[in-house]
Design a protein around this motif. Structure first.
Motif, PDB file in Angstrom:
ATOM      1  N   CYS A 194       0.854  -1.189   0.000  1.00 16.92           N
ATOM      2  CA  CYS A 194       0.000   0.000   0.000  1.00 16.92           C
ATOM      3  C   CYS A 194       0.890   1.239   0.000  1.00 16.92           C
ATOM      4  O   CYS A 194       2.042   1.179   0.442  1.00 16.92           O
ATOM      5  CB  CYS A 194      -0.876   0.041   1.257  1.00 16.92           C
ATOM      6  SG  CYS A 194      -2.160  -1.195   1.222  1.00 16.92           S
ATOM      7  N   LYS A 239       0.272   3.784   1.861  1.00 12.36           N
ATOM      8  CA  LYS A 239       0.287   4.283   3.245  1.00 12.36           C
ATOM      9  C   LYS A 239      -0.567   3.339   4.075  1.00 12.36           C
ATOM     10  O   LYS A 239      -1.504   2.749   3.544  1.00 12.36           O
ATOM     11  CB  LYS A 239      -0.342   5.684   3.227  1.00 12.36           C
ATOM     12  CG  LYS A 239      -0.428   6.353   4.561  1.00 12.36           C
ATOM     13  CD  LYS A 239      -1.123   7.725   4.430  1.00 12.36           C
ATOM     14  CE  LYS A 239      -1.341   8.293   5.821  1.00 12.36           C
ATOM     15  NZ  LYS A 239      -2.686   8.708   6.088  1.00 12.36           N
ATOM     16  N   LYS A 240      -0.244   3.181   5.346  1.00 11.19           N
ATOM     17  CA  LYS A 240      -1.049   2.288   6.197  1.00 11.19           C
ATOM     18  C   LYS A 240      -2.209   3.071   6.820  1.00 11.19           C
ATOM     19  O   LYS A 240      -1.994   4.107   7.459  1.00 11.19           O
ATOM     20  CB  LYS A 240      -0.155   1.697   7.301  1.00 11.19           C
ATOM     21  CG  LYS A 240      -0.847   0.666   8.174  1.00 11.19           C
ATOM     22  CD  LYS A 240      -0.892  -0.708   7.517  1.00 11.19           C
ATOM     23  CE  LYS A 240      -1.603  -1.731   8.405  1.00 11.19           C
ATOM     24  NZ  LYS A 240      -1.793  -3.013   7.740  1.00 11.19           N
ATOM     25  N   CYS A 241      -3.428   2.588   6.620  1.00 13.89           N
ATOM     26  CA  CYS A 241      -4.603   3.254   7.203  1.00 13.89           C
ATOM     27  C   CYS A 241      -4.720   2.876   8.687  1.00 13.89           C
ATOM     28  O   CYS A 241      -4.403   1.750   9.068  1.00 13.89           O
ATOM     29  CB  CYS A 241      -5.876   2.845   6.467  1.00 13.89           C
ATOM     30  SG  CYS A 241      -5.836   3.250   4.714  1.00 13.89           S
ATOM     31  N   TYR A 286      -7.080   2.077  10.685  1.00 12.43           N
ATOM     32  CA  TYR A 286      -8.031   1.063  11.154  1.00 12.43           C
ATOM     33  C   TYR A 286      -7.715  -0.308  10.562  1.00 12.43           C
ATOM     34  O   TYR A 286      -8.397  -1.289  10.831  1.00 12.43           O
ATOM     35  CB  TYR A 286      -9.471   1.460  10.757  1.00 12.43           C
ATOM     36  CG  TYR A 286      -9.634   1.683   9.277  1.00 12.43           C
ATOM     37  CD1 TYR A 286      -9.943   0.633   8.421  1.00 12.43           C
ATOM     38  CD2 TYR A 286      -9.430   2.939   8.722  1.00 12.43           C
ATOM     39  CE1 TYR A 286     -10.060   0.831   7.059  1.00 12.43           C
ATOM     40  CE2 TYR A 286      -9.543   3.146   7.364  1.00 12.43           C
ATOM     41  CZ  TYR A 286      -9.863   2.095   6.543  1.00 12.43           C
ATOM     42  OH  TYR A 286      -9.956   2.294   5.192  1.00 12.43           O
ATOM     43  N   CYS A 287      -6.647  -0.380   9.748  1.00 12.86           N
ATOM     44  CA  CYS A 287      -6.445  -1.565   8.901  1.00 12.86           C
ATOM     45  C   CYS A 287      -5.674  -2.668   9.615  1.00 12.86           C
ATOM     46  O   CYS A 287      -4.590  -2.436  10.146  1.00 12.86           O
ATOM     47  CB  CYS A 287      -5.666  -1.145   7.653  1.00 12.86           C
ATOM     48  SG  CYS A 287      -5.253  -2.547   6.610  1.00 12.86           S
ATOM     49  N   SER A 331      -0.951  -5.701   4.928  1.00 13.10           N
ATOM     50  CA  SER A 331      -0.540  -4.648   3.990  1.00 13.10           C
ATOM     51  C   SER A 331       0.739  -3.992   4.506  1.00 13.10           C
ATOM     52  O   SER A 331       0.924  -3.824   5.719  1.00 13.10           O
ATOM     53  CB  SER A 331      -1.654  -3.608   3.858  1.00 13.10           C
ATOM     54  OG  SER A 331      -1.893  -3.003   5.098  1.00 13.10           O
ATOM     55  N   GLY A 360      -5.795  -7.181  -1.312  1.00 14.50           N
ATOM     56  CA  GLY A 360      -4.557  -6.637  -0.767  1.00 14.50           C
ATOM     57  C   GLY A 360      -4.707  -6.172   0.659  1.00 14.50           C
ATOM     58  O   GLY A 360      -5.646  -6.550   1.354  1.00 14.50           O
ATOM     59  N   THR A 368      -3.044  -3.112  -1.823  1.00 20.56           N
ATOM     60  CA  THR A 368      -3.669  -2.292  -2.871  1.00 20.56           C
ATOM     61  C   THR A 368      -3.316  -2.857  -4.238  1.00 20.56           C
ATOM     62  O   THR A 368      -2.336  -2.415  -4.865  1.00 20.56           O
ATOM     63  CB  THR A 368      -3.222  -0.820  -2.757  1.00 20.56           C
ATOM     64  OG1 THR A 368      -3.417  -0.362  -1.418  1.00 20.56           O
ATOM     65  CG2 THR A 368      -4.038   0.070  -3.686  1.00 20.56           C
ATOM     66  N   ARG A 382      -7.252   8.136   4.779  1.00 16.88           N
ATOM     67  CA  ARG A 382      -7.195   7.788   3.364  1.00 16.88           C
ATOM     68  C   ARG A 382      -6.443   8.862   2.589  1.00 16.88           C
ATOM     69  O   ARG A 382      -6.460  10.046   2.962  1.00 16.88           O
ATOM     70  CB  ARG A 382      -8.612   7.646   2.780  1.00 16.88           C
ATOM     71  CG  ARG A 382      -9.483   6.673   3.536  1.00 16.88           C
ATOM     72  CD  ARG A 382      -8.963   5.264   3.502  1.00 16.88           C
ATOM     73  NE  ARG A 382      -8.928   4.725   2.160  1.00 16.88           N
ATOM     74  CZ  ARG A 382      -8.775   3.441   1.868  1.00 16.88           C
ATOM     75  NH1 ARG A 382      -8.625   2.555   2.828  1.00 16.88           N
ATOM     76  NH2 ARG A 382      -8.762   3.019   0.631  1.00 16.88           N
TER      77      ARG A 382
HETATM   78  S1  SF4 Z   1      -5.115  -2.544   2.717  1.00 14.59           S
HETATM   79 FE1  SF4 Z   1      -6.599  -0.916   2.331  1.00 14.59          FE
HETATM   80  S2  SF4 Z   1      -7.227  -0.263   4.388  1.00 14.59           S
HETATM   81 FE2  SF4 Z   1      -5.300  -1.426   4.632  1.00 14.59          FE
HETATM   82  S3  SF4 Z   1      -3.644   0.088   4.577  1.00 14.59           S
HETATM   83 FE3  SF4 Z   1      -3.953  -0.643   2.477  1.00 14.59          FE
HETATM   84  S4  SF4 Z   1      -5.389   0.847   1.558  1.00 14.59           S
HETATM   85 FE4  SF4 Z   1      -5.507   1.088   3.801  1.00 14.59          FE
END
Ligand code: SF4
Length: 383
Positions: free
Chosen positions: A12, A14-16, A18-19, A23, A61, A63, A133
């Protein structure tokens, strides 16, 4: 019978916060090395999983919309060579709705992707910022429009029950989401997963999630609005017009076999549970060492398989056929479910039973985990 292939792309931008998906953010990704590793992992899986044509492929993923379209095309070409494609094959790719990724949509469609699942998450800039996001609302809407131009089937995700989500606000947001006319919508309540930044924000008092009653009210609004729009839930969080359900995800929920390749991917084939190495570097090292990324392949006891089949199947609006499950696992119905608990929950209007079919009724859907704990036979849970 479904023959489903899952391909995990673990990176990804960037790391979100809540995720809790597998990733990772990396400075650079060696595409040629990843192509070779994923193809090797796929070949290893094809040696043991089915000889028949695939009915669905899902790029998740991470992403996957950051994958170069040529890489997607190469993986699809190899999958077709190894298994063949069913004429109605569904090929889904998860995408973030950024302008950079939308620019690839035409090429991804050209590579063979025919369904896209967009992580829109919100149509409000402040909420998107809160969710960490990278895209804004206008950018997401533009990406959605581009997706609808290039792909026959489009779904998008929204997250609700965010702090400050009143019934009126969610009603307005969901009405807007439904107005875009996609055939599928995934609507998730914000859950605070252990180990995420949101979990530490809650611990420190910086984030106060909605309470259960408030969340249940939003769940009920979701049900009414989606049903009125002809997109009822077919699974706890997934809504579709008739015929637009995700065939790939239905394979999971109906507990059919699927092969999973790429970092952290799980698979189920012939009663064997497979899991790949999670960390990208460990996955690459495993493929170099042994030709596949498998960290563990374990024959599941029948009781575990039956418990999984119940846990997955009761998420579906269509419910589960107990007679079919009993025949499949050679277990009596009383060895699958606690019939007294089911009768009690049915009496409360939280579950239903029609002959051999059982399911969770709409008022029980937001309580799914606690219902499952009560209704699945103790012998399976203890197994
Ligand atoms: S997998 Fe989706 S929710 Fe998780 S960090 Fe990557 S973009 Fe964000």
């Amino acid at each position: 019978m479904a023959r489903a292939l899952y391909i995990h792309w673990p990176f990804c931008a960037k790391k979100c916060p809540y995720c809790d998906f597998n990733s990772h953010v990396r400075e650079g990704v060696d595409i040629a090395a990843w192509q070779a590793a994923l193809i090797s992992d796929m070949r290893a899986e094809a040696e043991v999983a089915w000889g028949e044509a695939l009915t669905s492929i899902f790029f998740g993923g991470g992403t996957p919309s950051l994958m170069p379209p040529a890489l997607v095309a190469a993986l699809l070409a190899e999958a077709e060579r190894l298994w063949g494609f069913d004429p109605g094959i569904e090929i889904t790719l998860e995408a973030n709705p950024s302008s950079v990724e939308a620019a690839n949509f035409a090429a991804l469609a050209g590579a063979g992707v025919n369904r896209v699942s967009l992580g829109v998450q919100s149509l409000d800039d402040a909420e998107l910022k809160f969710l960490g996001r990278l895209h804004g609302a206008d950018e997401a809407l533009a990406a959605l429009e581009t997706a609808q131009t290039h792909f026959g089937r489009v779904s998008f995700d929204m997250i609700y029950a965010l702090p400050g989500h009143t019934p009126e606000l969610w009603q307005e947001r969901l009405t807007r989401a439904l107005s875009f006319g996609t055939g599928h919508l995934s609507l998730y309540q914000l859950t605070i997963e252990p180990g995420t930044r949101f979990a530490s924000d809650v611990r420190r008092g910086r984030l106060v999630p909605l309470d259960d009653d408030e969340a249940a009210q939003l769940f009920s609004i979701t049900k009414s609005l989606t049903e009125a729009a002809g997109m009822p839930a077919y699974e706890t969080s997934n809504h579709a017009r008739a015929g637009e359900q995700s065939r790939h995800n239905l394979a999971y929920w109906r507990y059919q076999d699927y092969a999973g390749i790429g970092p952290g991917a799980h698979g189920r084939r012939g009663g064997v549970a497979t899991v790949r190495h999670k960390k990208p570097e460990n996955f690459l090292a495993a493929v170099a060492r042994q030709g596949d990324g498998i960290a563990e392949a374990r024959a599941l006891p029948v009781a575990d398989q039956a418990a999984e089949a119940l846990l997955m199947g009761l998420r579906l609006t269509e419910g589960i056929d107990l007679a079919a499950l009993s025949a499949r696992f050679a277990l009596p119905v009383s060895g699958l479910i606690d019939e007294a608990a089911l009768a009690r929950l049915a009496g409360l209007g939280l579950m239903w039973r029609e002959g051999d079919l059982i399911g969770v009724a709409p008022p029980g859907r937001s309580l799914l985990d606690s219902l499952l704990a009560e209704v699945v036979a103790d012998t399976l849970v203890a197994a």
